[in-house]
Scaffold this motif. Structure first.
Motif, PDB file in Angstrom:
ATOM      1  N   ASP A 125      42.225  28.580  32.118  1.00 56.53           N
ATOM      2  CA  ASP A 125      41.657  28.919  30.706  1.00 56.53           C
ATOM      3  C   ASP A 125      40.457  29.783  30.752  1.00 56.53           C
ATOM      4  O   ASP A 125      39.554  29.490  31.152  1.00 56.53           O
ATOM      5  CB  ASP A 125      42.282  27.966  29.959  1.00 56.53           C
ATOM      6  N   GLN A 126      40.738  31.072  30.591  1.00 58.55           N
ATOM      7  CA  GLN A 126      39.165  31.755  30.218  1.00 58.55           C
ATOM      8  C   GLN A 126      38.678  32.456  31.592  1.00 58.55           C
ATOM      9  O   GLN A 126      37.318  33.270  31.737  1.00 58.55           O
ATOM     10  CB  GLN A 126      37.825  31.441  29.010  1.00 58.55           C
ATOM     11  N   GLN A 127      39.242  32.210  32.659  1.00 55.36           N
ATOM     12  CA  GLN A 127      38.721  32.370  34.151  1.00 55.36           C
ATOM     13  C   GLN A 127      39.139  33.854  34.246  1.00 55.36           C
ATOM     14  O   GLN A 127      40.029  34.477  33.304  1.00 55.36           O
ATOM     15  CB  GLN A 127      39.356  31.595  34.751  1.00 55.36           C
ATOM     16  N   ILE A 128      37.813  34.672  34.679  1.00 53.24           N
ATOM     17  CA  ILE A 128      38.246  35.789  35.187  1.00 53.24           C
ATOM     18  C   ILE A 128      38.297  36.412  36.118  1.00 53.24           C
ATOM     19  O   ILE A 128      38.324  35.083  37.659  1.00 53.24           O
ATOM     20  CB  ILE A 128      36.509  36.806  34.991  1.00 53.24           C
ATOM     21  N   ILE A 129      39.660  36.961  36.556  1.00 50.46           N
ATOM     22  CA  ILE A 129      40.193  36.815  38.070  1.00 50.46           C
ATOM     23  C   ILE A 129      40.431  39.120  37.623  1.00 50.46           C
ATOM     24  O   ILE A 129      40.023  40.063  37.340  1.00 50.46           O
ATOM     25  CB  ILE A 129      41.643  36.961  37.599  1.00 50.46           C
ATOM     26  N   PHE A 130      40.482  38.864  39.726  1.00 50.75           N
ATOM     27  CA  PHE A 130      40.277  40.426  39.766  1.00 50.75           C
ATOM     28  C   PHE A 130      41.826  40.836  40.127  1.00 50.75           C
ATOM     29  O   PHE A 130      42.494  40.618  40.889  1.00 50.75           O
ATOM     30  CB  PHE A 130      39.123  40.858  40.840  1.00 50.75           C
ATOM     31  N   ILE A 131      41.177  42.203  39.695  1.00 53.75           N
ATOM     32  CA  ILE A 131      43.142  43.105  39.591  1.00 53.75           C
ATOM     33  C   ILE A 131      43.129  44.071  40.648  1.00 53.75           C
ATOM     34  O   ILE A 131      42.289  45.303  40.528  1.00 53.75           O
ATOM     35  CB  ILE A 131      44.440  43.452  39.245  1.00 53.75           C
ATOM     36  N   HIS A 132      44.001  44.593  41.874  1.00 57.77           N
ATOM     37  CA  HIS A 132      43.949  45.195  42.504  1.00 57.77           C
ATOM     38  C   HIS A 132      45.635  46.653  41.888  1.00 57.77           C
ATOM     39  O   HIS A 132      46.529  46.264  42.139  1.00 57.77           O
ATOM     40  CB  HIS A 132      44.570  45.115  44.639  1.00 57.77           C
ATOM     41  N   GLU A 133      45.051  47.509  41.311  1.00 56.41           N
ATOM     42  CA  GLU A 133      46.557  48.335  40.659  1.00 56.41           C
ATOM     43  C   GLU A 133      47.177  48.663  41.965  1.00 56.41           C
ATOM     44  O   GLU A 133      47.403  49.264  42.726  1.00 56.41           O
ATOM     45  CB  GLU A 133      45.494  49.482  39.758  1.00 56.41           C
ATOM     46  N   GLN A 134      48.628  48.166  41.172  1.00 56.39           N
ATOM     47  CA  GLN A 134      49.506  48.934  42.453  1.00 56.39           C
ATOM     48  C   GLN A 134      50.870  48.930  41.339  1.00 56.39           C
ATOM     49  O   GLN A 134      51.477  48.018  40.890  1.00 56.39           O
ATOM     50  CB  GLN A 134      49.845  47.974  43.508  1.00 56.39           C
ATOM     51  N   PRO A 135      51.363  49.267  41.761  1.00 52.46           N
ATOM     52  CA  PRO A 135      52.718  49.613  40.805  1.00 52.46           C
ATOM     53  C   PRO A 135      53.645  48.774  41.355  1.00 52.46           C
ATOM     54  O   PRO A 135      55.071  48.388  40.774  1.00 52.46           O
ATOM     55  CB  PRO A 135      53.896  50.695  41.258  1.00 52.46           C
ATOM     56  N   SER A 136      54.126  47.912  42.301  1.00 54.99           N
ATOM     57  CA  SER A 136      54.742  47.139  43.362  1.00 54.99           C
ATOM     58  C   SER A 136      54.599  45.601  43.159  1.00 54.99           C
ATOM     59  O   SER A 136      53.061  46.070  44.408  1.00 54.99           O
ATOM     60  CB  SER A 136      56.455  47.525  43.713  1.00 54.99           C
ATOM     61  N   LEU A 137      54.702  44.806  43.685  1.00 55.82           N
ATOM     62  CA  LEU A 137      54.558  43.309  44.075  1.00 55.82           C
ATOM     63  C   LEU A 137      55.616  42.513  45.393  1.00 55.82           C
ATOM     64  O   LEU A 137      56.824  43.285  44.915  1.00 55.82           O
ATOM     65  CB  LEU A 137      54.017  41.996  44.079  1.00 55.82           C
ATOM     66  N   GLU A 138      55.735  42.005  46.250  1.00 58.25           N
ATOM     67  CA  GLU A 138      56.342  41.269  47.106  1.00 58.25           C
ATOM     68  C   GLU A 138      56.285  40.071  46.316  1.00 58.25           C
ATOM     69  O   GLU A 138      55.944  38.985  45.635  1.00 58.25           O
ATOM     70  CB  GLU A 138      56.331  41.086  48.709  1.00 58.25           C
ATOM     71  N   GLU A 139      57.977  39.329  46.508  1.00 58.61           N
ATOM     72  CA  GLU A 139      58.018  38.118  45.902  1.00 58.61           C
ATOM     73  C   GLU A 139      57.100  36.794  46.982  1.00 58.61           C
ATOM     74  O   GLU A 139      56.715  37.234  47.765  1.00 58.61           O
ATOM     75  CB  GLU A 139      59.752  37.832  47.143  1.00 58.61           C
ATOM     76  N   GLY A 140      56.750  36.279  45.754  1.00 55.31           N
ATOM     77  CA  GLY A 140      55.977  35.419  45.873  1.00 55.31           C
ATOM     78  C   GLY A 140      54.544  35.686  45.482  1.00 55.31           C
ATOM     79  O   GLY A 140      53.490  35.262  45.720  1.00 55.31           O
ATOM     80  N   GLU A 141      54.184  37.251  45.224  1.00 59.45           N
ATOM     81  CA  GLU A 141      52.454  37.070  45.089  1.00 59.45           C
ATOM     82  C   GLU A 141      52.704  37.178  43.648  1.00 59.45           C
ATOM     83  O   GLU A 141      53.619  36.639  42.472  1.00 59.45           O
ATOM     84  CB  GLU A 141      52.704  38.303  45.875  1.00 59.45           C
ATOM     85  N   ILE A 142      51.212  37.214  43.311  1.00 58.37           N
ATOM     86  CA  ILE A 142      50.854  36.597  41.846  1.00 58.37           C
ATOM     87  C   ILE A 142      50.551  38.078  41.304  1.00 58.37           C
ATOM     88  O   ILE A 142      49.429  38.650  42.293  1.00 58.37           O
ATOM     89  CB  ILE A 142      49.623  35.940  42.162  1.00 58.37           C
ATOM     90  N   GLY A 143      50.465  38.375  40.055  1.00 57.21           N
ATOM     91  CA  GLY A 143      50.250  39.331  39.680  1.00 57.21           C
ATOM     92  C   GLY A 143      49.838  39.225  38.381  1.00 57.21           C
ATOM     93  O   GLY A 143      50.345  38.754  37.649  1.00 57.21           O
ATOM     94  N   ILE A 144      49.989  40.844  37.769  1.00 52.65           N
ATOM     95  CA  ILE A 144      50.093  40.912  36.123  1.00 52.65           C
ATOM     96  C   ILE A 144      51.617  41.232  35.808  1.00 52.65           C
ATOM     97  O   ILE A 144      51.544  42.488  36.413  1.00 52.65           O
ATOM     98  CB  ILE A 144      48.605  41.765  35.765  1.00 52.65           C
TER      99      ILE A 144
END
Length: 186
Positions: free
Chosen positions: A124-143
């Motif tokens: 909780d409250q951790q800052i995470i960094f995201i690479h913007e992309q329209p799809s992910l593979e199964e098993g990947e963590i994303g937003i």
């Protein structure tokens, strides 16, 4: 910041000799000599802005601010992404934060975690960094956005999965509104 040292570093990282730089600059209409490059790199003199931009182009420097100032700015969105029930990510409400070289270069923006469903990896409250992309593979963590709720989850086959076993997977149904915002890279 020492511009001369950074010019030397950029040129050497591009594996271009001073003589090669002279020729490449001449091709772009700049009449310089090897000693001119040396003077720029030792700080005795400075290139014109036009010559500086040409050097950046030749050396394939895409982020001039990061390369020469050492600062990198990313958006940190004000509304946290849920590692629990789900929050809406408001793309117009953010602050600019300065990050260092420990943040992956792929990171396009940052969000703050809200909740504990992705513990122990994300808290909780951790800052995470995201690479913007329209799809992910199964098993990947994303937003992900599922029916206007934004989640930090692991993508499963037809589910959004929490790392914390206390939370049930969230099904992604055929009629659901589903979007991938990006992949967690740090």
């Amino acid at each position: 910041m020492n511009l001369g040292k950074k010019l030397l570093e950029v040129r050497e990282n591009a594996k271009i000799s001073r003589a090669q730089m002279v020729e490449l600059l001449k091709e772009r209409g700049f009449d310089v000599k090897t000693y001119t490059i040396s003077k720029w790199e030792t700080g005795v003199s400075k290139p014109t802005i036009e010559a500086f931009l040409a050097i950046c182009d030749i050396c394939r420097v895409t982020d001039i601010r990061q390369a020469f100032v050492g600062k990198r700015l990313l958006c940190l969105y004000d509304i946290p992404v849920s590692a629990g029930r789900g929050n809406y990510l408001d793309s117009s409400s953010y602050e600019m934060i300065e990050v260092d070289n420990t943040v992956p270069s792929l990171a396009d923006y940052a969000v703050r975690v809200s909740g504990n469903s992705m513990m122990p990896r994300f808290v909780d409250q951790q800052i995470i960094f995201i690479h913007e992309q329209p799809s992910l593979e199964e098993g990947e963590i994303g937003i992900f956005c599922l029916n206007n709720n934004t989640y930090l989850k692991k993508l499963g086959k037809g589910y959004l999965i929490s790392l914390n076993p206390e939370y049930d997977p969230i099904p992604i149904l055929e009629h659901d509104e589903f979007k991938v915002f990006g992949k967690v890279v740090g």
